[in-house]
Design a protein around this motif. Sequence first.
Motif, PDB file in Angstrom:
ATOM      1  N   THR A  68      -3.860   2.346   4.986  1.00  0.00           N
ATOM      2  CA  THR A  68      -2.632   1.697   4.556  1.00  0.00           C
ATOM      3  C   THR A  68      -1.486   2.099   5.469  1.00  0.00           C
ATOM      4  O   THR A  68      -1.459   3.215   6.003  1.00  0.00           O
ATOM      5  N   HIS A  70       2.596   2.486   5.292  1.00  0.00           N
ATOM      6  CA  HIS A  70       3.680   2.621   4.325  1.00  0.00           C
ATOM      7  C   HIS A  70       5.000   2.651   5.094  1.00  0.00           C
ATOM      8  O   HIS A  70       5.183   3.474   5.993  1.00  0.00           O
ATOM      9  N   CYS A  80       4.049  -1.018   0.882  1.00  0.00           N
ATOM     10  CA  CYS A  80       2.745  -0.610   1.389  1.00  0.00           C
ATOM     11  C   CYS A  80       1.965  -1.836   1.847  1.00  0.00           C
ATOM     12  O   CYS A  80       1.973  -2.866   1.173  1.00  0.00           O
ATOM     13  N   SER A  82      -1.894  -3.105   3.185  1.00  0.00           N
ATOM     14  CA  SER A  82      -3.310  -2.752   3.226  1.00  0.00           C
ATOM     15  C   SER A  82      -3.944  -3.227   4.525  1.00  0.00           C
ATOM     16  O   SER A  82      -3.696  -4.348   4.987  1.00  0.00           O
ATOM     17  N   CYS A 191      -0.134   5.409   0.192  1.00  0.00           N
ATOM     18  CA  CYS A 191       0.150   4.426  -0.848  1.00  0.00           C
ATOM     19  C   CYS A 191      -0.723   4.692  -2.066  1.00  0.00           C
ATOM     20  O   CYS A 191      -1.915   4.954  -1.929  1.00  0.00           O
ATOM     21  N   GLY A 192      -0.135   4.678  -3.237  1.00  0.00           N
ATOM     22  CA  GLY A 192      -0.879   4.940  -4.449  1.00  0.00           C
ATOM     23  C   GLY A 192      -1.112   6.406  -4.704  1.00  0.00           C
ATOM     24  O   GLY A 192      -1.757   6.775  -5.678  1.00  0.00           O
ATOM     25  N   ALA A 198      -7.290   3.670  -3.025  1.00  0.00           N
ATOM     26  CA  ALA A 198      -6.324   2.626  -2.672  1.00  0.00           C
ATOM     27  C   ALA A 198      -6.819   1.734  -1.550  1.00  0.00           C
ATOM     28  O   ALA A 198      -6.350   0.620  -1.399  1.00  0.00           O
TER      29      ALA A 198
END
Length: 201
Positions: A68, A70, A80, A82, A191-192, A198
């Motif tokens: 990811t 960010h 964020c 992916s 992220c997450g 994630a």
Amino acid sequence: MRMSLVHALGAVALSASVALAADQLVSTKNFLVKDKPGDPSKRKIAFKVKEKGTTATLVGDPTAGGATLHVVLSPGGDQCFSLPASGWTPIKDIGFKYKDPQLASGAVKTAQIKVTPSGVLQVKAIVQGKGVETIEVVPGNPTNTYAVSLALAGGDTYCAGTGTATPKTNTEKTFKVVNDTAPLTCTAGPCGGSPSGAFVE
């Protein structure tokens, strides 16, 4: 260079690498956020790290679990992006590259992370708003601080952000930083909150 053990040892090694995941603080070569008010499809983010004689190591395997990106601007937004595993391929034994030219999986068009045999760390990402995902981060006019990270599934997070450099441009349409020092802490973490769940497709 520490490389991921995912391919060799499977899920057990992946669990171990997640437990050992760390933040690596890196310097910014270029960071750009552009906006065209009224047309989100024209928004763009470009990020580049190039450290000669780096102490950074490559930890993680995005071909197994993705990654990811960010991006945080204050003010300006927090988003964020992916980079699924299907878009990643190895660069010999020194790193990985990501390609999604049609922006079918998100807003990230290309990305790369590698450490060369001569000890140069390179991290790159290009994000565009003309695909299936809208870029929500825009220049803060002015933006006071920024942070960027690339987090590899089962591996480390490579963190850049507000160091000592003064932005070259800091307006409603453009935020640009060149040759910034590494941050003291990782503001834009994974992220997450975890590099594991994630990123998996």
